[in-house]
Design a protein around this motif. Structure first.
Motif, PDB file in Angstrom:
ATOM      1  N   MET A 152       0.936  -1.021  -0.300  1.00 52.92           N
ATOM      2  CA  MET A 152       0.060  -0.462   0.432  1.00 52.92           C
ATOM      3  C   MET A 152       0.818   1.169  -0.046  1.00 52.92           C
ATOM      4  O   MET A 152       0.530   1.932  -0.642  1.00 52.92           O
ATOM      5  N   ALA A 153       1.886   0.931  -0.043  1.00 54.32           N
ATOM      6  CA  ALA A 153       2.800   2.342   0.704  1.00 54.32           C
ATOM      7  C   ALA A 153       3.133   2.870  -0.996  1.00 54.32           C
ATOM      8  O   ALA A 153       3.630   3.641  -1.309  1.00 54.32           O
ATOM      9  N   PHE A 154       3.426   1.486  -1.290  1.00 55.39           N
ATOM     10  CA  PHE A 154       4.022   1.492  -2.625  1.00 55.39           C
ATOM     11  C   PHE A 154       3.058   2.179  -3.728  1.00 55.39           C
ATOM     12  O   PHE A 154       3.253   3.304  -4.182  1.00 55.39           O
ATOM     13  N   ALA A 155       1.950   1.718  -3.751  1.00 51.21           N
ATOM     14  CA  ALA A 155       0.720   2.029  -4.443  1.00 51.21           C
ATOM     15  C   ALA A 155       0.204   3.638  -4.258  1.00 51.21           C
ATOM     16  O   ALA A 155      -0.068   4.566  -5.222  1.00 51.21           O
ATOM     17  N   LEU A 156       0.333   4.095  -3.036  1.00 48.82           N
ATOM     18  CA  LEU A 156       0.151   5.472  -2.791  1.00 48.82           C
ATOM     19  C   LEU A 156       0.764   6.656  -3.375  1.00 48.82           C
ATOM     20  O   LEU A 156       0.902   6.999  -3.327  1.00 48.82           O
ATOM     21  N   THR A 157       2.417   5.537  -3.296  1.00 51.73           N
ATOM     22  CA  THR A 157       3.196   7.274  -3.344  1.00 51.73           C
ATOM     23  C   THR A 157       3.242   6.636  -5.469  1.00 51.73           C
ATOM     24  O   THR A 157       3.399   7.664  -5.751  1.00 51.73           O
ATOM     25  N   VAL A 158       2.920   5.628  -6.535  1.00 46.46           N
ATOM     26  CA  VAL A 158       2.676   5.816  -7.622  1.00 46.46           C
ATOM     27  C   VAL A 158       1.403   7.176  -7.660  1.00 46.46           C
ATOM     28  O   VAL A 158       0.883   7.902  -8.213  1.00 46.46           O
ATOM     29  N   ILE A 159       0.367   7.213  -6.394  1.00 44.51           N
ATOM     30  CA  ILE A 159      -0.816   7.074  -7.162  1.00 44.51           C
ATOM     31  C   ILE A 159      -0.837   8.658  -6.795  1.00 44.51           C
ATOM     32  O   ILE A 159      -1.584  10.029  -7.555  1.00 44.51           O
ATOM     33  N   MET A 160      -0.380   9.648  -5.315  1.00 44.81           N
ATOM     34  CA  MET A 160       0.344  10.542  -5.423  1.00 44.81           C
ATOM     35  C   MET A 160       1.269  10.879  -6.349  1.00 44.81           C
ATOM     36  O   MET A 160       1.108  12.496  -6.843  1.00 44.81           O
ATOM     37  N   ASP A 161       1.858  10.705  -7.220  1.00 46.75           N
ATOM     38  CA  ASP A 161       2.538  11.224  -8.192  1.00 46.75           C
ATOM     39  C   ASP A 161       1.962  11.079  -8.899  1.00 46.75           C
ATOM     40  O   ASP A 161       1.510  12.654 -10.458  1.00 46.75           O
ATOM     41  N   ILE A 162       1.065  10.280  -9.919  1.00 48.33           N
ATOM     42  CA  ILE A 162      -0.026  10.427 -10.876  1.00 48.33           C
ATOM     43  C   ILE A 162      -1.416  11.700 -10.492  1.00 48.33           C
ATOM     44  O   ILE A 162      -1.195  12.765 -11.757  1.00 48.33           O
ATOM     45  N   TRP A 163      -1.446  11.500  -8.898  1.00 48.58           N
ATOM     46  CA  TRP A 163      -2.349  13.302  -9.281  1.00 48.58           C
ATOM     47  C   TRP A 163      -1.496  14.623  -9.357  1.00 48.58           C
ATOM     48  O   TRP A 163      -2.271  15.748  -9.791  1.00 48.58           O
ATOM     49  N   HIS A 164      -0.024  14.107  -9.087  1.00 47.72           N
ATOM     50  CA  HIS A 164       0.408  15.768  -9.120  1.00 47.72           C
ATOM     51  C   HIS A 164       1.330  15.977 -10.587  1.00 47.72           C
ATOM     52  O   HIS A 164       0.946  17.526 -10.352  1.00 47.72           O
ATOM     53  N   TRP A 165       1.364  15.112 -10.956  1.00 48.92           N
ATOM     54  CA  TRP A 165       1.393  15.403 -11.977  1.00 48.92           C
ATOM     55  C   TRP A 165       0.682  14.958 -13.723  1.00 48.92           C
ATOM     56  O   TRP A 165       1.206  15.325 -15.057  1.00 48.92           O
TER      57      TRP A 165
END
Length: 293
Positions: A152-165
């Motif tokens: 889940m930590a890995f998935a959230l870093t991906v989701i956060m990057d998607i949301w930002h960029w």
């Protein structure tokens, strides 16, 4: 001759800035990479050790693990951003109520500093006060704790990057779509092509340069991400989100191993260039070879 002299004169300030802030730091980092240097240790002087720092990288399990996690992170983030960015760009091409407002809201993440993005997502994912754990617990009965759940930590870093960029990808592809001529699409419709055929044979080849440039930018950014992930997970749990940028940061600052950190930076730069070159060959050079002469 005079026009060439004037052209070089106009380019001189840009070349000087690139040399001072780009080439000179790179050469200095390359010099440090061949030395053992801990300025805060018992011996604060540089000691030349040849290629020992680079040989050490080959057997560094933490470095190799961070490469694997970084490549996986970059793949999922960049692919998702390109797909979502294209779909949103196509949406913005159409007229609908509130399009201007929605476009403005969509681009707001771009003006937020990455470290602020990481802080906000850290607050939203904290088990005791975060809205995301609360909703997951209320709706699905799932206890979210990125401090102990590596997946889940890995998935959230991906989701956060998607949301930002994703907004950056949307704006880039939207500009490419707006600039396309209408004649090829009208001709394809007259010939009876469906939407998928028009996309694959008309739209995609025409916007491929924009997609390629966007992928290059996002790939380089994803391979060196530090501040967002540092604020959200700190590289944990364990080494699940210890990406290359964060790995270098921990070598240089907490461990103050400047020589080894410089060598790691050089290798990461080399890997980035190789990946961009392979991507270019796969998407552009092969297509040019297939063209009839």
């Amino acid at each position: 001759m005079r026009s060439n002299r004037v052209g070089w004169l106009m380019l001189a300030p840009t070349i000087a800035i690139l040399g001072i802030f780009g080439i000179v730091p790179f050469l200095y980092v390359l010099y440090v990479a061949f030395h053992q240097w801990n300025p805060f240790g018992a011996n604060p002087y540089m000691i030349y050790n040849g290629a020992d720092n680079f040989r050490r990288l080959v057997f560094d399990n933490e470095f190799l693990t961070s490469i694997a996690f970084t490549l996986k992170f970059a793949f999922f983030a960049v692919v998702s951003e390109v797909i979502l960015g294209y779909l949103l760009a196509q949406l913005f091409m159409r007229e609908f109520p509130g399009r201007g407002l929605f476009r403005t809201i969509h681009t707001l993440p771009l003006i937020v500093a990455p470290i602020v993005v990481g802080s906000v997502w850290r607050l939203m994912t904290t088990p005791s006060i975060g809205i995301i754990p609360y909703l997951l617990k209320s709706w699905f009965g799932y206890d979210l704790n990125i401090g102990r759940d590596a997946t889940m930590a890995f998935a959230l870093t991906v989701i956060m990057d998607i949301w930002h960029w994703t907004p950056l990808v949307t704006l880039t592809l939207l500009a490419a779509l707006v600039s396309l001529p209408k004649e090829p699409f009208e001709q394809a419709q007259i010939d009876g092509a469906n939407r998928w055929q028009i996309f694959w044979h008309v739209t995609l080849p025409m916007i491929r340069p924009a997609i390629l440039a966007t992928v290059f930018i996002r790939l380089m950014d994803a391979l060196r991400t530090v501040d967002e992930v540092w604020m959200l997970t700190g590289g944990g749990p364990g080494a699940a989100t210890r990406y290359l940028g964060l790995h270098i940061w921990k070598i240089v600052f907490p461990k103050t191993d400047y020589g080894y950190g410089s060598a790691t930076s050089i290798i990461v730069l080399y890997l980035t260039l190789v990946m961009c070159w392979l991507l270019y060959v796969a998407l552009v050079a092969r297509r040019d070879q297939k063209r009839p002469s």
